[in-house]
Design an enzyme around this catalytic site. Structure first.
Site, PDB file in Angstrom:
ATOM      1  N   LYS A   1       0.825  -1.219   0.000  1.00 49.17           N
ATOM      2  CA  LYS A   1       0.000   0.000   0.000  1.00 49.17           C
ATOM      3  C   LYS A   1       0.857   1.266   0.000  1.00 49.17           C
ATOM      4  O   LYS A   1       0.424   2.318  -0.488  1.00 49.17           O
ATOM      5  CB  LYS A   1      -0.979  -0.015   1.178  1.00 49.17           C
ATOM      6  CG  LYS A   1      -0.374  -0.221   2.560  1.00 49.17           C
ATOM      7  CD  LYS A   1      -0.021   1.046   3.288  1.00 49.17           C
ATOM      8  CE  LYS A   1       0.479   0.746   4.684  1.00 49.17           C
ATOM      9  NZ  LYS A   1       0.955   1.951   5.406  1.00 49.17           N
TER      10      LYS A   1
ATOM     11  N   THR B   1      -3.717   5.595   3.306  1.00 49.34           N
ATOM     12  CA  THR B   1      -2.391   6.013   2.870  1.00 49.34           C
ATOM     13  C   THR B   1      -2.440   6.748   1.536  1.00 49.34           C
ATOM     14  O   THR B   1      -1.622   7.639   1.279  1.00 49.34           O
ATOM     15  CB  THR B   1      -1.457   4.786   2.761  1.00 49.34           C
ATOM     16  OG1 THR B   1      -1.555   4.018   3.956  1.00 49.34           O
ATOM     17  CG2 THR B   1      -0.022   5.203   2.579  1.00 49.34           C
TER      18      THR B   1
END
Length: 235
Positions: free
Chosen positions: A75, A132
Site C-alpha cells: 500500500k 495512505t
C-alpha cells in the site's frame, strides 16, 4: 517478518503483527480507529486485541499474517502513485482508477504468496490503502505529490524528516517479482530492461513507481505508459 522472526528468534513461541488505517496523530487525539492484529496463535491475537482495545481503539483479529504484512508493504507504493496523480493534477477519476488497479496488483501478489482475500478487503488491505493514498498525513502520498510537481527524489528525501517506506519497498518488490516471474536476480537487474518483462506487464503500477523513483521515466511518462497498455479483461 513472519518468516524472518521465527528464523532469528527460534525460541520465541508466537509472534503477532498489528496493521490497519491508523495515523498516529489521530490516535493521540483519541479519534476512533480500527486495526487488525494477526497471529498464527489465535489465542495470542485475542489476548492482544482485548489488551489494546479501548472506547476509541478497536482491534480485530486475523490468522493471516502473510496477507497483513504484504498489504502493509504494497500500500505504501500505491500511495506514492496516488500522490503522483495528485501532483500532476489528473483529477479524482484517474486517482480512483489508479488506486483500484493498485489494489488489484496487491491482491494478485498477496494471493500468490498464500494470503486470504478476506484480509485484502479488510482493514490492513484496502482500509490501510485508502488511508495512505487519500489521507493528508500520509508520508508516501506526499512524496508522490512532490514527485508529480516536478521535484527530484533526492531533493524530497533530503528535505523530509519522515521516512517514506514505499521508496525502498518499491525496489524490494520489483526485485522479488523479477525473481519470481522471470528468474532474474538483483544483480541481473542492471543488465536487462526489467520494465519489458512478464512481471512488469502483470504489475505495471508497482514497476512504474519504481521506474519513476529511479529516474528512468518522468511521472507524466509513467501515466502515459499505463494509458497505452492494450485493453484486457479486468482482473
Amino acid at each position: 517478518m513472519c518468516e524472518l522472526l521465527p528464523e532469528f528468534l527460534p525460541h520465541t513461541k508466537s509472534f503477532a503483527y498489528l496493521s490497519g488505517p491508523s495515523f498516529a496523530r489521530e490516535m493521540m487525539d483519541q479519534l476512533p480507529t480500527a486495526v487488525v492484529v494477526a497471529a498464527d496463535d489465535v489465542d495470542l491475537a485475542l489476548r492482544i486485541a482485548d489488551m489494546m482495545s479501548s472506547p476509541f481503539f478497536k482491534v480485530f483479529t486475523s490468522s493471516d499474517t502473510i496477507g497483513v504484512e504484504v498489504a502493509g508493504a504494497v500500500k505504501n507504493v500505491i500511495a506514492i502513485a496516488a500522490g503522483i496523480c495528485e501532483g500532476l493534477g489528473l483529477g479524482t477519476n484517474s486517482m480512483a482508477a489508479l488506486v483500484t488497479r493498485g489494489c488489484s496488483e496487491m491482491r494478485r501478489l498477496a494471493l500468490n504468496m498464500g494470503a486470504s482475500p478476506i484480509t485484502l478487503s479488510g482493514l490492513s488491505g484496502v482500509g490501510d490503502t485508502f488511508l495512505t493514498c487519500f489521507g493528508p498525513l500520509s508520508r508516501n502520498r506526499n512524496v508522490g505529490v512532490r514527485l508529480g510537481k516536478g521535484e527530484t527524489l533526492e531533493s524530497i528525501l533530503s528535505s523530509s524528516r519522515q521516512v517514506a517506506e514505499g521508496v525502498t519497498t518499491a525496489e524490494a518488490l520489483v526485485g522479488m517479482l523479477l525473481n519470481q516471474y522471470n528468474g532474474v536476480s538483483q544483480e541481473d537487474n542492471k543488465e536487462i530492461n526489467v520494465y519489458a518483462t512478464r512481471a512488469a506487464a502483470l504489475y505495471p503500477i508497482l514497476f512504474g513507481v519504481r521506474a519513476i523513483l529511479e529516474g528512468r521515466i518522468t511521472p507524466q511518462e509513467g501515466v502515459e505508459a499505463l494509458l497505452a497498455m492494450p485493453p484486457r479483461e479486468e482482473n
